[in-house]
Write a protein that holds these residues in place. Structure first.
Motif, mmCIF file in Angstrom:
data_model
loop_
_atom_site.group_PDB
_atom_site.id
_atom_site.type_symbol
_atom_site.label_atom_id
_atom_site.label_comp_id
_atom_site.label_asym_id
_atom_site.label_seq_id
_atom_site.Cartn_x
_atom_site.Cartn_y
_atom_site.Cartn_z
ATOM 1 N N LEU A 75 0.752 -1.156 0.097
ATOM 2 C CA LEU A 75 -0.064 0.101 0.034
ATOM 3 C C LEU A 75 1.022 1.063 -0.083
ATOM 4 O O LEU A 75 1.584 1.362 0.788
ATOM 5 C CB LEU A 75 -1.046 -0.162 1.279
ATOM 6 N N SER A 77 1.359 4.755 0.709
ATOM 7 C CA SER A 77 0.696 5.961 1.206
ATOM 8 C C SER A 77 1.572 7.432 1.566
ATOM 9 O O SER A 77 1.080 8.180 2.379
ATOM 10 C CB SER A 77 -0.040 5.499 2.325
ATOM 11 N N ASN A 78 2.948 7.373 0.979
ATOM 12 C CA ASN A 78 3.504 8.238 1.359
ATOM 13 C C ASN A 78 3.865 9.417 0.020
ATOM 14 O O ASN A 78 3.205 8.855 -1.047
ATOM 15 C CB ASN A 78 4.967 7.781 1.773
ATOM 16 N N TYR A 81 0.862 10.495 -2.461
ATOM 17 C CA TYR A 81 -0.310 9.842 -1.911
ATOM 18 C C TYR A 81 -0.717 10.119 -0.502
ATOM 19 O O TYR A 81 -1.495 9.638 0.193
ATOM 20 C CB TYR A 81 0.094 8.110 -1.891
ATOM 21 N N LYS A 82 0.065 11.344 0.010
ATOM 22 C CA LYS A 82 -0.345 11.779 1.082
ATOM 23 C C LYS A 82 -1.481 12.961 0.917
ATOM 24 O O LYS A 82 -2.266 13.226 1.894
ATOM 25 C CB LYS A 82 0.759 12.493 2.021
ATOM 26 N N ARG A 85 -5.361 9.742 -2.885
ATOM 27 C CA ARG A 85 -5.235 8.459 -3.244
ATOM 28 C C ARG A 85 -5.232 8.045 -4.847
ATOM 29 O O ARG A 85 -4.811 6.824 -5.019
ATOM 30 C CB ARG A 85 -6.753 7.731 -2.472
ATOM 31 N N LYS A 138 -5.453 -1.514 7.546
ATOM 32 C CA LYS A 138 -4.422 -0.299 6.967
ATOM 33 C C LYS A 138 -4.994 0.501 5.887
ATOM 34 O O LYS A 138 -4.775 1.840 5.870
ATOM 35 C CB LYS A 138 -3.142 -1.083 6.751
ATOM 36 N N TYR A 139 -5.647 0.029 4.970
ATOM 37 C CA TYR A 139 -6.418 0.704 3.884
ATOM 38 C C TYR A 139 -7.440 1.536 4.296
ATOM 39 O O TYR A 139 -7.787 2.829 4.083
ATOM 40 C CB TYR A 139 -6.699 -0.266 2.583
ATOM 41 N N GLN A 141 -7.758 2.964 7.232
ATOM 42 C CA GLN A 141 -7.359 4.051 7.980
ATOM 43 C C GLN A 141 -6.798 5.096 6.763
ATOM 44 O O GLN A 141 -6.939 6.335 6.997
ATOM 45 C CB GLN A 141 -6.215 3.617 9.063
ATOM 46 N N TYR A 142 -6.135 4.642 5.845
ATOM 47 C CA TYR A 142 -5.511 5.451 4.775
ATOM 48 C C TYR A 142 -6.555 6.396 4.102
ATOM 49 O O TYR A 142 -6.489 7.571 4.055
ATOM 50 C CB TYR A 142 -4.896 4.677 3.850
ATOM 51 N N CYS A 143 -7.785 5.691 3.922
ATOM 52 C CA CYS A 143 -9.059 6.167 3.284
ATOM 53 C C CYS A 143 -9.758 7.266 4.196
ATOM 54 O O CYS A 143 -10.114 8.236 3.554
ATOM 55 C CB CYS A 143 -9.901 5.176 2.749
ATOM 56 N N ARG A 145 -7.807 9.147 5.921
ATOM 57 C CA ARG A 145 -6.919 10.396 5.939
ATOM 58 C C ARG A 145 -6.794 11.052 4.612
ATOM 59 O O ARG A 145 -6.323 12.331 4.886
ATOM 60 C CB ARG A 145 -5.464 9.825 6.453
#
Length: 150
Positions: A75, A77-78, A81-82, A85, A138-139, A141-143, A145
């Protein structure tokens, strides 16, 4: 239709449709002062955002081809991608909007919203479904943010 057409091909097809719309409805084309600079800025910005997305995927050594989400190694996310998405898709959209400004035809301006609708339905949702299954909490939580587009 889900995950069948590569998004880059879809973007090029949308650009072609926009151009054809402008050619077929020349009476609707209008003049816009500064269109070259504004259009160029959007196309270059969109290209840069899309390229950053690709580079981030390459650095993470995961697949760039969204038609095969099962090949996702991790995934990402950095970096860019911060902020989004889907920076590659956002970049494509900005490029299409820039192209639309260059064409200055209201009929061609209808295509970018259709591009977004198509991507959301047939590309992004299936990708998100798979990523939720593969990366679970994990995904999710990413969504929470990071927004889908911007």
């Amino acid at each position: 239709m889900a995950l069948k057409i590569p998004p880059l091909v879809l973007m090029l097809l949308a650009a072609l449709i926009m151009w054809l719309a402008a050619i077929l409805t020349p009476g609707l084309t209008f003049q816009l002062w500064g269109r070259f600079g504004f259009a160029l800025a959007l196309v270059l910005t969109g290209g840069a955002i899309a390229a950053l997305g690709v580079l981030q995927f390459r650095a993470a050594q995961t697949t760039v081809d969204p038609r095969y989400p099962q090949q996702s190694a991790c995934l990402v996310s950095n970096g860019i991608y911060k902020l989004s998405r889907n920076p590659m898709y956002l970049g494509f959209l900005l490029m299409l909007i820039g192209w639309g400004i260059w064409l200055t035809n209201p009929v061609s301006a209808l295509v970018p919203p259709l591009f977004v609708i198509y991507l959301n339905r047939f590309q992004i949702r299936p990708e998100e479904h798979f990523l939720k299954q593969k990366f679970d909490d994990k995904y999710i939580q990413y969504c929470r943010r990071v927004r889908r587009w911007l």
